[in-house]
Write a protein that holds these residues in place. Structure first.
Motif, mmCIF file in Angstrom:
data_model
loop_
_atom_site.group_PDB
_atom_site.id
_atom_site.type_symbol
_atom_site.label_atom_id
_atom_site.label_comp_id
_atom_site.label_asym_id
_atom_site.label_seq_id
_atom_site.Cartn_x
_atom_site.Cartn_y
_atom_site.Cartn_z
ATOM 1 N N ALA A 175 51.156 78.618 -8.121
ATOM 2 C CA ALA A 175 52.470 78.373 -8.720
ATOM 3 C C ALA A 175 52.572 79.000 -10.099
ATOM 4 C CB ALA A 175 52.736 76.872 -8.793
ATOM 5 N N GLN A 176 51.513 78.916 -10.866
ATOM 6 C CA GLN A 176 51.518 79.500 -12.209
ATOM 7 C C GLN A 176 51.529 81.026 -12.142
ATOM 8 O OE1 GLN A 176 47.936 77.602 -13.611
ATOM 9 N NE2 GLN A 176 49.059 75.999 -14.716
ATOM 10 N N ALA A 177 50.783 81.594 -11.204
ATOM 11 C CA ALA A 177 50.671 83.052 -11.099
ATOM 12 C C ALA A 177 51.995 83.706 -10.711
ATOM 13 C CB ALA A 177 49.587 83.417 -10.089
ATOM 14 N N VAL A 178 52.778 83.017 -9.892
ATOM 15 C CA VAL A 178 54.033 83.614 -9.421
ATOM 16 C C VAL A 178 55.252 83.079 -10.159
ATOM 17 C CG1 VAL A 178 53.083 83.979 -7.110
ATOM 18 C CG2 VAL A 178 54.380 81.895 -7.596
ATOM 19 N N ALA A 179 55.048 82.291 -11.208
ATOM 20 C CA ALA A 179 56.180 81.671 -11.906
ATOM 21 C C ALA A 179 57.247 82.675 -12.356
ATOM 22 C CB ALA A 179 55.682 80.839 -13.089
ATOM 23 N N PRO A 180 56.875 83.807 -12.991
ATOM 24 C CA PRO A 180 57.911 84.775 -13.395
ATOM 25 C C PRO A 180 58.639 85.382 -12.201
ATOM 26 C CG PRO A 180 55.845 85.177 -14.556
ATOM 27 C CD PRO A 180 55.529 84.227 -13.444
ATOM 28 N N ILE A 181 57.902 85.653 -11.123
ATOM 29 C CA ILE A 181 58.511 86.226 -9.926
ATOM 30 C C ILE A 181 59.449 85.208 -9.277
ATOM 31 C CG2 ILE A 181 58.023 87.170 -7.633
ATOM 32 C CD1 ILE A 181 55.339 88.127 -8.725
ATOM 33 N N ARG A 182 59.006 83.965 -9.224
ATOM 34 C CA ARG A 182 59.839 82.891 -8.658
ATOM 35 C C ARG A 182 61.126 82.731 -9.455
ATOM 36 N NH1 ARG A 182 56.734 77.634 -9.259
ATOM 37 N NH2 ARG A 182 57.390 77.987 -11.414
ATOM 38 N N ARG A 183 61.017 82.746 -10.781
ATOM 39 C CA ARG A 183 62.194 82.594 -11.632
ATOM 40 C C ARG A 183 63.193 83.726 -11.395
ATOM 41 N NH1 ARG A 183 60.041 83.505 -16.469
ATOM 42 N NH2 ARG A 183 60.639 85.694 -16.249
ATOM 43 N N ASP A 184 62.716 84.971 -11.349
ATOM 44 C CA ASP A 184 63.604 86.120 -11.146
ATOM 45 C C ASP A 184 64.298 86.048 -9.787
ATOM 46 O OD1 ASP A 184 62.851 87.039 -13.609
ATOM 47 O OD2 ASP A 184 61.434 88.540 -12.849
ATOM 48 N N ALA A 185 63.548 85.634 -8.770
ATOM 49 C CA ALA A 185 64.124 85.541 -7.419
ATOM 50 C C ALA A 185 65.221 84.483 -7.370
ATOM 51 C CB ALA A 185 63.023 85.213 -6.413
ATOM 52 N N LEU A 186 64.978 83.334 -7.982
ATOM 53 C CA LEU A 186 65.966 82.258 -7.960
ATOM 54 C C LEU A 186 67.198 82.627 -8.776
ATOM 55 C CD1 LEU A 186 63.652 79.119 -8.262
ATOM 56 C CD2 LEU A 186 64.773 80.033 -6.224
ATOM 57 N N ARG A 187 67.008 83.283 -9.906
ATOM 58 C CA ARG A 187 68.159 83.713 -10.697
ATOM 59 C C ARG A 187 69.008 84.718 -9.932
ATOM 60 N NH1 ARG A 187 68.723 83.118 -16.067
ATOM 61 N NH2 ARG A 187 69.598 85.222 -16.229
ATOM 62 N N THR A 188 68.362 85.638 -9.233
ATOM 63 C CA THR A 188 69.090 86.636 -8.444
ATOM 64 C C THR A 188 69.989 85.968 -7.405
ATOM 65 O OG1 THR A 188 67.365 88.299 -8.720
ATOM 66 C CG2 THR A 188 68.826 88.561 -6.827
ATOM 67 N N ALA A 189 69.507 84.903 -6.795
ATOM 68 C CA ALA A 189 70.242 84.249 -5.723
ATOM 69 C C ALA A 189 71.336 83.308 -6.227
ATOM 70 C CB ALA A 189 69.270 83.468 -4.837
ATOM 71 N N ILE A 190 71.104 82.658 -7.357
ATOM 72 C CA ILE A 190 72.015 81.615 -7.827
ATOM 73 C C ILE A 190 73.095 82.141 -8.768
ATOM 74 C CG2 ILE A 190 72.147 79.415 -9.071
ATOM 75 C CD1 ILE A 190 69.297 78.846 -8.089
ATOM 76 N N ILE A 191 72.798 83.191 -9.524
ATOM 77 C CA ILE A 191 73.757 83.706 -10.510
ATOM 78 C C ILE A 191 75.124 84.063 -9.903
ATOM 79 C CG2 ILE A 191 74.232 85.788 -11.889
ATOM 80 C CD1 ILE A 191 71.537 85.488 -13.167
ATOM 81 N N PRO A 192 75.221 84.677 -8.702
ATOM 82 C CA PRO A 192 76.551 84.962 -8.151
ATOM 83 C C PRO A 192 77.425 83.712 -8.013
ATOM 84 C CG PRO A 192 74.908 86.214 -6.969
ATOM 85 C CD PRO A 192 74.150 85.279 -7.866
ATOM 86 N N SER A 193 76.855 82.589 -7.609
ATOM 87 C CA SER A 193 77.623 81.354 -7.481
ATOM 88 C C SER A 193 78.042 80.833 -8.857
ATOM 89 C CB SER A 193 76.796 80.286 -6.756
ATOM 90 O OG SER A 193 76.510 80.682 -5.441
ATOM 91 N N VAL A 194 77.150 80.938 -9.829
ATOM 92 C CA VAL A 194 77.483 80.509 -11.191
ATOM 93 C C VAL A 194 78.592 81.375 -11.756
ATOM 94 C CG1 VAL A 194 76.600 80.235 -13.535
ATOM 95 C CG2 VAL A 194 75.159 79.622 -11.583
ATOM 96 N N ASN A 195 78.501 82.692 -11.541
ATOM 97 C CA ASN A 195 79.559 83.594 -12.006
ATOM 98 C C ASN A 195 80.891 83.259 -11.356
ATOM 99 O OD1 ASN A 195 77.784 84.973 -13.646
ATOM 100 N ND2 ASN A 195 77.442 86.641 -12.208
ATOM 101 N N GLY A 196 80.839 82.867 -10.087
ATOM 102 C CA GLY A 196 82.063 82.485 -9.387
ATOM 103 C C GLY A 196 82.726 81.285 -10.035
ATOM 104 N N MET A 197 81.931 80.306 -10.463
ATOM 105 C CA MET A 197 82.490 79.127 -11.122
ATOM 106 C C MET A 197 83.086 79.481 -12.482
ATOM 107 S SD MET A 197 80.122 75.813 -10.281
ATOM 108 C CE MET A 197 78.629 76.422 -11.083
ATOM 109 N N LEU A 198 82.500 80.471 -13.152
ATOM 110 C CA LEU A 198 82.969 80.835 -14.492
ATOM 111 C C LEU A 198 84.354 81.483 -14.468
ATOM 112 C CD1 LEU A 198 79.669 82.270 -16.041
ATOM 113 C CD2 LEU A 198 80.771 80.099 -16.586
#
Length: 264
Positions: A175-198
């Protein structure tokens, strides 16, 4: 309530030149999309026409208390979403069928159950007129977000393999080794929905809200429904993405915290 303007088959035929205009532009500028545009337009008509009749039939069965048809429709929708997500993912990932099945099914059903039971308080719970349209929006967005998250995670994990293995060698957990990769992947997927709300209501009027207004619904009530839709879409994207990436991590590391990547 204002009179609703009906749209008949002749009106659909009159609308078709919009597609022809797009075909002409594709041909003029050498985009090579003419075949896909035409096929997409024809499939849109056929698929939605069939869907309309199927929904009418399920609505009638639901009204008669036959709840199992609603569950069958949900199962088909989820199955197609999982299959489509696998097909759209180009990166190799061990057990990706299991990853997408868990992510999309669990993520979608959590949000759907919450909205039906606590927000709209649907009674009976299998009222197809509410369950299926809401499920369609939730599952569709969950599928897109889940695909983005897992694909980004698998791709970055492969390109940054040395970085991950170095962290593991220095004593980091998976979990620690992939933390930056996990964060980038989740941001890529969730940001479009957040932008839609904005920008909703300012830059765009979403489909459900527009449809209700065109159908003669009070705009304020249409707004209330659209707020619920935006919240549930964002939640579906977040839940599905997190579940998908966590499941992908479990598939790419052994119990001994060793990295294992699927072959291309």
């Amino acid at each position: 309530m204002e009179h609703v303007i009906p749209v008949g088959y002749l009106d659909l035929l009159i609308a078709f030149p919009l597609v022809l205009g797009s075909l002409l532009l594709s041909w003029q500028f050498g985009l090579g999309l003419q075949r896909d545009m035409l096929l997409g337009a024809l499939r849109t008509f056929v698929q939605l026409a069939v869907t309309g009749y199927v929904l009418l039939w399920i609505f009638a069965r639901s009204g008669a208390g036959e709840w199992y048809w609603v569950l069958l429709a949900l199962a088909v929708m989820l199955g197609v979403a999982v299959h489509t997500a696998q097909g759209r993912m180009t990166e190799a990932l061990a057990g990706k069928a299991w990853v997408f099945a868990v992510a999309i099914v669990v993520g979608s059903l959590i949000v759907l159950a919450y909205v039906l039971a606590l927000v709209l308080k649907i009674s009976p719970w299998y009222n197809a007129r509410y369950v299926l349209p809401l499920a369609g929006m939730i599952i569709g967005n969950a599928m897109t977000a889940g695909t983005l998250a897992v694909s980004r995670f698998a791709g970055d994990l492969r390109t940054r393999r040395l970085e991950v293995e170095t962290a593991l060698a220095l004593g980091a957990t998976a979990a620690q080794a992939v933390a930056p990769i996990r964060r980038d992947a989740l941001r890529t997927a969730i940001i479009p929905s957040v932008n839609g709300m904005l920008v909703v209501g300012i830059v765009s009027l979403p489909g459900m809200m527009t449809g209700q207004i065109l159908a003669g619904q009070d705009p304020t009530q249409a707004v209330h429904y659209q707020v619920v839709v935006m919240y549930m879409i964002t939640a579906a994207a977040a839940f599905t993405s997190v579940i998908g990436v966590v499941a992908a991590i479990r598939q790419t590391f052994t119990a001994a915290q060793q990295l294992r990547l699927a072959e291309e």
